[in-house]
Design a protein around this motif. Structure first.
Motif, PDB file in Angstrom:
ATOM      1  N   UNK A   1       0.962  -1.101   0.096  1.00 22.66           N
ATOM      2  CA  UNK A   1      -0.035  -0.049   0.060  1.00 22.66           C
ATOM      3  C   UNK A   1       0.659   1.466   0.242  1.00 22.66           C
ATOM      4  N   UNK A   2       1.950   1.106   0.923  1.00 19.44           N
ATOM      5  CA  UNK A   2       2.779   2.559   0.885  1.00 19.44           C
ATOM      6  C   UNK A   2       3.387   2.856  -0.428  1.00 19.44           C
ATOM      7  N   UNK A   3       3.921   1.708  -1.274  1.00 24.79           N
ATOM      8  CA  UNK A   3       4.420   1.962  -2.516  1.00 24.79           C
ATOM      9  C   UNK A   3       3.505   2.427  -3.571  1.00 24.79           C
ATOM     10  N   UNK A   4       2.422   1.851  -3.482  1.00 18.74           N
ATOM     11  CA  UNK A   4       1.347   2.376  -4.412  1.00 18.74           C
ATOM     12  C   UNK A   4       0.761   3.509  -3.959  1.00 18.74           C
ATOM     13  N   UNK A   5       0.852   4.112  -2.854  1.00 14.65           N
ATOM     14  CA  UNK A   5       0.450   5.570  -2.546  1.00 14.65           C
ATOM     15  C   UNK A   5       1.342   6.519  -2.813  1.00 14.65           C
ATOM     16  N   UNK A   6       2.730   5.944  -2.843  1.00 17.54           N
ATOM     17  CA  UNK A   6       4.100   6.842  -3.171  1.00 17.54           C
ATOM     18  C   UNK A   6       4.404   7.106  -4.595  1.00 17.54           C
ATOM     19  N   UNK A   7       3.764   6.086  -5.599  1.00 14.96           N
ATOM     20  CA  UNK A   7       4.121   6.040  -6.800  1.00 14.96           C
ATOM     21  C   UNK A   7       3.917   4.761  -7.329  1.00 14.96           C
ATOM     22  N   UNK A   8       4.685   4.602  -8.407  1.00 20.39           N
ATOM     23  CA  UNK A   8       4.624   3.606  -9.481  1.00 20.39           C
ATOM     24  C   UNK A   8       5.108   2.328  -8.546  1.00 20.39           C
ATOM     25  N   UNK A   9       3.998   1.171  -8.417  1.00 21.71           N
ATOM     26  CA  UNK A   9       4.528   0.167  -7.597  1.00 21.71           C
ATOM     27  C   UNK A   9       4.699  -1.113  -8.839  1.00 21.71           C
ATOM     28  N   UNK A  10       5.148  -0.700  -9.878  1.00 18.75           N
ATOM     29  CA  UNK A  10       5.327  -1.713 -11.117  1.00 18.75           C
ATOM     30  C   UNK A  10       6.764  -2.445 -10.646  1.00 18.75           C
ATOM     31  N   UNK A  11       6.614  -3.927 -10.750  1.00 15.67           N
ATOM     32  CA  UNK A  11       7.617  -4.428 -10.341  1.00 15.67           C
ATOM     33  C   UNK A  11       8.163  -4.508  -8.894  1.00 15.67           C
ATOM     34  N   UNK A  12       7.328  -3.846  -8.058  1.00 13.60           N
ATOM     35  CA  UNK A  12       7.654  -4.001  -6.658  1.00 13.60           C
ATOM     36  C   UNK A  12       7.178  -5.184  -6.050  1.00 13.60           C
ATOM     37  N   UNK A  13       8.002  -5.972  -5.429  1.00 10.24           N
ATOM     38  CA  UNK A  13       7.901  -7.292  -4.762  1.00 10.24           C
ATOM     39  C   UNK A  13       7.495  -6.965  -3.300  1.00 10.24           C
ATOM     40  N   UNK A  14       6.478  -6.693  -2.788  1.00  7.32           N
ATOM     41  CA  UNK A  14       6.354  -6.567  -1.161  1.00  7.32           C
ATOM     42  C   UNK A  14       6.875  -7.437  -0.459  1.00  7.32           C
ATOM     43  N   UNK A  15       6.445  -8.683  -0.591  1.00  6.56           N
ATOM     44  CA  UNK A  15       6.761  -9.987   0.178  1.00  6.56           C
ATOM     45  C   UNK A  15       8.415  -9.913   0.125  1.00  6.56           C
ATOM     46  N   UNK A  16       9.032  -9.941  -0.893  1.00  6.08           N
ATOM     47  CA  UNK A  16      10.475  -9.924  -0.885  1.00  6.08           C
ATOM     48  C   UNK A  16      11.007  -8.805  -0.079  1.00  6.08           C
ATOM     49  N   UNK A  17      10.649  -7.713  -0.209  1.00 11.54           N
ATOM     50  CA  UNK A  17      11.162  -6.483   0.276  1.00 11.54           C
ATOM     51  C   UNK A  17      11.005  -6.393   1.986  1.00 11.54           C
ATOM     52  N   UNK A  18       9.883  -6.895   2.495  1.00 11.44           N
ATOM     53  CA  UNK A  18       9.648  -7.291   3.756  1.00 11.44           C
ATOM     54  C   UNK A  18      10.488  -8.139   4.378  1.00 11.44           C
ATOM     55  N   UNK A  19      10.877  -9.391   3.507  1.00  7.62           N
ATOM     56  CA  UNK A  19      11.681 -10.363   4.046  1.00  7.62           C
ATOM     57  C   UNK A  19      12.994  -9.645   4.309  1.00  7.62           C
ATOM     58  N   UNK A  20      13.261  -8.890   3.324  1.00  5.38           N
ATOM     59  CA  UNK A  20      14.824  -8.230   3.511  1.00  5.38           C
ATOM     60  C   UNK A  20      14.830  -6.988   4.754  1.00  5.38           C
ATOM     61  N   UNK A  21      13.664  -6.201   4.756  1.00  3.62           N
ATOM     62  CA  UNK A  21      13.585  -5.207   5.660  1.00  3.62           C
ATOM     63  C   UNK A  21      13.628  -5.598   7.123  1.00  3.62           C
ATOM     64  N   UNK A  22      12.925  -7.034   7.285  1.00  2.00           N
ATOM     65  CA  UNK A  22      12.816  -7.380   8.795  1.00  2.00           C
ATOM     66  C   UNK A  22      14.334  -7.934   9.260  1.00  2.00           C
ATOM     67  N   UNK A  23      15.169  -7.843   8.408  1.00  2.00           N
ATOM     68  CA  UNK A  23      16.495  -8.526   8.776  1.00  2.00           C
ATOM     69  C   UNK A  23      17.470  -7.432   8.736  1.00  2.00           C
ATOM     70  N   UNK A  24      17.249  -6.042   8.495  1.00  2.00           N
ATOM     71  CA  UNK A  24      18.184  -5.049   8.317  1.00  2.00           C
ATOM     72  C   UNK A  24      18.002  -4.109   9.907  1.00  2.00           C
ATOM     73  N   UNK A  25      19.247  -3.903  10.448  1.00  2.00           N
ATOM     74  CA  UNK A  25      19.262  -3.200  11.593  1.00  2.00           C
ATOM     75  C   UNK A  25      18.528  -1.755  11.385  1.00  2.00           C
ATOM     76  N   UNK A  26      17.931  -1.377  12.218  1.00  2.00           N
ATOM     77  CA  UNK A  26      17.322  -0.095  12.167  1.00  2.00           C
ATOM     78  C   UNK A  26      17.390   1.175  13.134  1.00  2.00           C
ATOM     79  N   UNK A  27      17.694   2.189  12.857  1.00  2.00           N
ATOM     80  CA  UNK A  27      18.356   3.292  13.809  1.00  2.00           C
ATOM     81  C   UNK A  27      17.266   3.353  14.805  1.00  2.00           C
TER      82      UNK A  27
END
Length: 144
Positions: free
Chosen positions: A85-111
């Protein structure tokens, strides 16, 4: 695929999600979602707080997840739906893979988490809320 189901789950009302959790999500759903995320299943089982052997047994026996397991699966699906939803509201979601992105994001340290990863908090209800709110705030880059 599970990512399409995740997007639909995100759009359900809270009452509909509660009913789904009470019924029990099919066990295959969490396994398919993990596959869509393209991250180590071991890492995801740990992050979500699920026992791999239990889930695999339920898949083999065509059993639904327990209410607690279903709540965790729905929480992960909601996160994928939120990212989409965030990507769709922010612009063009073509080619965006939300599941893969979340999988990566979950494992990245966050400030905002003191350098810990979102996955470090996802195994509890309060942690899932924290992680979802963090992702939602990223749309406007308003870190708390």
């Amino acid at each position: 695929p599970a990512r399409e189901i995740a997007s639909r789950l995100y759009r359900l009302s809270p009452v509909e999600r509660i009913d789904l959790v009470r019924q029990g999500v099919p066990a295959w759903f969490i396994v398919d979602l993990f596959d869509d995320m393209r991250v180590s299943r071991e890492r995801l089982y740990g992050a979500v707080g699920l026992a791999r052997s239990t889930i695999e047994r339920k898949v083999r026996q065509h059993q639904p997840l327990s209410m607690d397991e279903s709540e965790r699966a729905v929480g992960l699906a909601q996160l994928v739906g939120l990212a989409q939803r965030i990507v769709e509201e922010s612009g063009d979601a073509t080619g965006f893979d939300a599941a893969q992105w979340v999988g990566e994001w979950l494992n990245e340290p966050h400030p905002a988490l003191g350098g810990k990863t979102p996955a470090d908090y996802f195994d509890t209800a309060e942690g899932r809320t924290l992680v979802s709110n963090l992702l939602a705030r990223q749309q406007s880059a308003a870190y708390a």
